[in-house]
Design a protein around this motif. Sequence first.
Motif, PDB file in Angstrom:
ATOM      1  N   ASP A 113       0.860  -1.182   0.000  1.00 55.66           N
ATOM      2  CA  ASP A 113       0.000   0.000   0.000  1.00 55.66           C
ATOM      3  C   ASP A 113       0.895   1.231   0.000  1.00 55.66           C
ATOM      4  N   GLU A 114       0.295   2.380  -0.265  1.00 55.08           N
ATOM      5  CA  GLU A 114       1.077   3.602  -0.405  1.00 55.08           C
ATOM      6  C   GLU A 114       1.840   3.960   0.863  1.00 55.08           C
ATOM      7  N   GLU A 115       1.231   3.774   2.025  1.00 57.14           N
ATOM      8  CA  GLU A 115       1.912   4.093   3.282  1.00 57.14           C
ATOM      9  C   GLU A 115       3.146   3.215   3.476  1.00 57.14           C
ATOM     10  N   SER A 116       3.036   1.961   3.084  1.00 57.15           N
ATOM     11  CA  SER A 116       4.175   1.052   3.214  1.00 57.15           C
ATOM     12  C   SER A 116       5.289   1.422   2.244  1.00 57.15           C
ATOM     13  N   ILE A 117       4.926   1.822   1.033  1.00 61.76           N
ATOM     14  CA  ILE A 117       5.927   2.273   0.069  1.00 61.76           C
ATOM     15  C   ILE A 117       6.657   3.507   0.608  1.00 61.76           C
ATOM     16  N   ASP A 118       5.908   4.432   1.178  1.00 59.24           N
ATOM     17  CA  ASP A 118       6.524   5.646   1.744  1.00 59.24           C
ATOM     18  C   ASP A 118       7.486   5.283   2.876  1.00 59.24           C
ATOM     19  N   PHE A 119       7.073   4.353   3.721  1.00 57.88           N
ATOM     20  CA  PHE A 119       7.934   3.926   4.834  1.00 57.88           C
ATOM     21  C   PHE A 119       9.219   3.291   4.308  1.00 57.88           C
ATOM     22  N   LEU A 120       9.086   2.416   3.322  1.00 56.57           N
ATOM     23  CA  LEU A 120      10.272   1.763   2.753  1.00 56.57           C
ATOM     24  C   LEU A 120      11.188   2.773   2.075  1.00 56.57           C
ATOM     25  N   ASP A 121      10.597   3.777   1.459  1.00 54.38           N
ATOM     26  CA  ASP A 121      11.394   4.820   0.829  1.00 54.38           C
ATOM     27  C   ASP A 121      12.194   5.585   1.874  1.00 54.38           C
ATOM     28  N   GLU A 122      11.587   5.813   3.032  1.00 53.03           N
ATOM     29  CA  GLU A 122      12.296   6.488   4.123  1.00 53.03           C
ATOM     30  C   GLU A 122      13.464   5.642   4.629  1.00 53.03           C
ATOM     31  N   LEU A 123      13.330   4.322   4.525  1.00 50.69           N
ATOM     32  CA  LEU A 123      14.442   3.439   4.895  1.00 50.69           C
ATOM     33  C   LEU A 123      15.518   3.415   3.821  1.00 50.69           C
ATOM     34  N   ASP A 124      15.235   4.047   2.691  1.00 55.12           N
ATOM     35  CA  ASP A 124      16.161   4.128   1.561  1.00 55.12           C
ATOM     36  C   ASP A 124      16.458   2.754   0.964  1.00 55.12           C
ATOM     37  N   VAL A 125      15.398   1.940   0.795  1.00 63.33           N
ATOM     38  CA  VAL A 125      15.589   0.671   0.089  1.00 63.33           C
ATOM     39  C   VAL A 125      16.038   0.970  -1.339  1.00 63.33           C
ATOM     40  N   PRO A 126      16.904   0.136  -1.923  1.00 65.28           N
ATOM     41  CA  PRO A 126      17.432   0.443  -3.255  1.00 65.28           C
ATOM     42  C   PRO A 126      16.471   0.132  -4.396  1.00 65.28           C
TER      43      PRO A 126
END
Length: 275
Positions: A113-126
């Motif tokens: 979901d969008e919230e999870s994508i945002d969270f993963l982006d904050e973790l700087d997944v490659p």
Amino acid sequence: MNTIQLGNQQAGNGNPVFIIAEIGINHQGDVNIAHELVKTAKKCGANAVKFQKRSISRILTKEGLEMPYDNRNSFGKTYGEHKKALELSDSDFQALNTYCRDLDIIFSASGWDEESIDFLDELDVPFFKITSADMTNFPLLSHTAQKDKPMIMSTGMANMEMVKSAYSLVQSINTQIAILQCTSTYPSAFSELHLNVLKTYMKEFPDAVIGLSTHDSGIAIGLVGYVLGARILEKHFTLNRASKGTDHAFSLEKPGLQKIIRDLKRARVTLGDGV
């Protein structure tokens, strides 16, 4: 076939197969088991580990959350309780991300979901992984594509028109794309795998990296996929195939993951340069 940059490694033309050890929910909601899975995957030689990140209330309806779920693999009385029990916390994901960096293995997760994508982006997944279930979730595809990071999309449950539509949408925003042939049965019968779709994808999507996400119960199919052109391989991984949970039975244990990685390295050498 193109190449894409996945962290500090490349996948695609002229590169070894990029191996994703799919941990998924095989950690059983226990971050200590998750750490052990990461450490073992690194020892086996995997390039990346992958988890799953969801906002349970977003992806399930009220009926789905309250649906009775009483079986030997259940972690709760309802399906909602079961799914919540298998979710790691945000702090768990942060700790796992740090642990992966310390071990020099890539941390990744499917964002549902969008919230999870945002969270993963904050973790700087490659890179981001899109599940087969979200191939027709255009809002999520668009939201993820705008992060301007490579996207790996599994295509189980999708027909060719769905794959084309998803690819066209993402490519209009982000050209860093990998498409994985996938059969969404668990485990998959060998007659269901249709590995020649890899050739079809290579012809239809020449600018994408093509790979394989397979749920068969063995190690041979990944090797066949490589010979047919797969340059990313995603395979479920567990510490014990007899553990409680739905995904362990078709996952590889340590010896299996070690052998498939060994065989893929050997295959690349044995093929030579055609001269």
